[in-house]
Design an enzyme around this catalytic site. Sequence first.
Site, PDB file in Angstrom:
ATOM      1  N   LYS A  53     -71.514   9.476 139.402  1.00  0.00           N
ATOM      2  CA  LYS A  53     -71.777   9.490 140.850  1.00  0.00           C
ATOM      3  C   LYS A  53     -71.785   8.063 141.398  1.00  0.00           C
ATOM      4  O   LYS A  53     -71.191   7.769 142.435  1.00  0.00           O
ATOM      5  CB  LYS A  53     -73.107  10.200 141.150  1.00  0.00           C
ATOM      6  N   GLN A  97     -81.888  13.192 140.273  1.00  0.00           N
ATOM      7  CA  GLN A  97     -81.156  13.952 139.263  1.00  0.00           C
ATOM      8  C   GLN A  97     -82.095  14.945 138.555  1.00  0.00           C
ATOM      9  O   GLN A  97     -83.168  14.572 138.102  1.00  0.00           O
ATOM     10  CB  GLN A  97     -80.526  12.988 138.244  1.00  0.00           C
ATOM     11  N   ASP A 120     -78.036  16.422 148.454  1.00  0.00           N
ATOM     12  CA  ASP A 120     -77.833  17.530 147.514  1.00  0.00           C
ATOM     13  C   ASP A 120     -77.934  18.868 148.252  1.00  0.00           C
ATOM     14  O   ASP A 120     -77.494  19.893 147.739  1.00  0.00           O
ATOM     15  CB  ASP A 120     -78.903  17.494 146.407  1.00  0.00           C
TER      16      ASP A 120
END
Length: 281
Positions: A53, A97, A120
């Site tokens: 990412k 994460q 997200d």
Amino acid sequence: MTAQLIDGVALSQQIRAQVAVRAAALAARGRQPGLAVILVGDDPASAVYVRNKVKACHEHGLRSVMEAYPATLTEAELLARVAALNADPSIHGILVQMPLPRHIDPQKVIAAIATAKDVDGFSVHSAGALMSGLPGLRPATPWGCMKMIESTGVPLKGRHAVVIGRSNTVGKPMALLLLQANATVTVCHSGTPDLGLHTRQADVVVAAVGRRNTLTADMVKPGAIVIDVGMNRNEAGKLCGDVDFAGVREVAGWITPVPGGVGPMTITMLLVNTLDAAEAA
Ligand code: NAP
């Protein structure tokens, strides 16, 4: 019939090229899009995801800040970091994460991320916006699947879509996005007695289960669009999806490969979300 491949790498490259142009335009106006990625603990798979990412950000003109903490980080300390990033005007997207160590409540952490920075799209607020058809940041994986379906040129209106899996991060938002695009949607899960009964009627199947060979050729309507979200390993340790690719490609009209399908699109849509968040800031 041999299905046409929906190439996630090629589609990603097209979308990422647009991302780079938009990011450069924003940076020229003094607002370089910024993504903060927080990693807690030493899960090797998570470390790889985070690295990919961060790398994708750098390659496309986004700034990314990576914060790695030991598994001993307390929930209060993590919440304090999220609060600081919420208040930082140079950060437009915050990603924590998953999975987090057991002593940290992931729902509490997701809820702490400012909605405008929830790239997200996992917060209750973002999920509620999607369910209500309101604007907001959409979860990257199902959002990427929608782009892949769009790339076939087949209109979704009036088509029957079957989603296999009902997780909050993939299956449910996928079903809502398909519904919003005017498909007729069926959601299957581990309690669905005859999966094939549903998938055989589907013009679009999205498999998001995490089990190899969940979808086989005899379960697919000829010409259907098949999107494989699954990430599994076969006996040889090779990455594979939920779909029996070799068999299903002989029946389907379009199919995504694993690797090279949904995976790259997920990162691409994270970049798009960060850029959208920066443009809206
Ligand atoms: P998850 O939270 O474990 O959800 C799996 C879903 O599959 C559940 O809803 C489960 O039903 C359902 N299921 C399990 N066995 C089934 C069966 N035999 N028939 C029908 N449905 C069944 O997983 P997830 O996070 O959604 O991820 C799904 C897969 O996608 C995983 O392989 C994951 O690694 C992959 N993934 C890939 C990406 C990417 O970027 N490529 C991103 C995210 C996830 P119940 O709800 O009844 O348990």
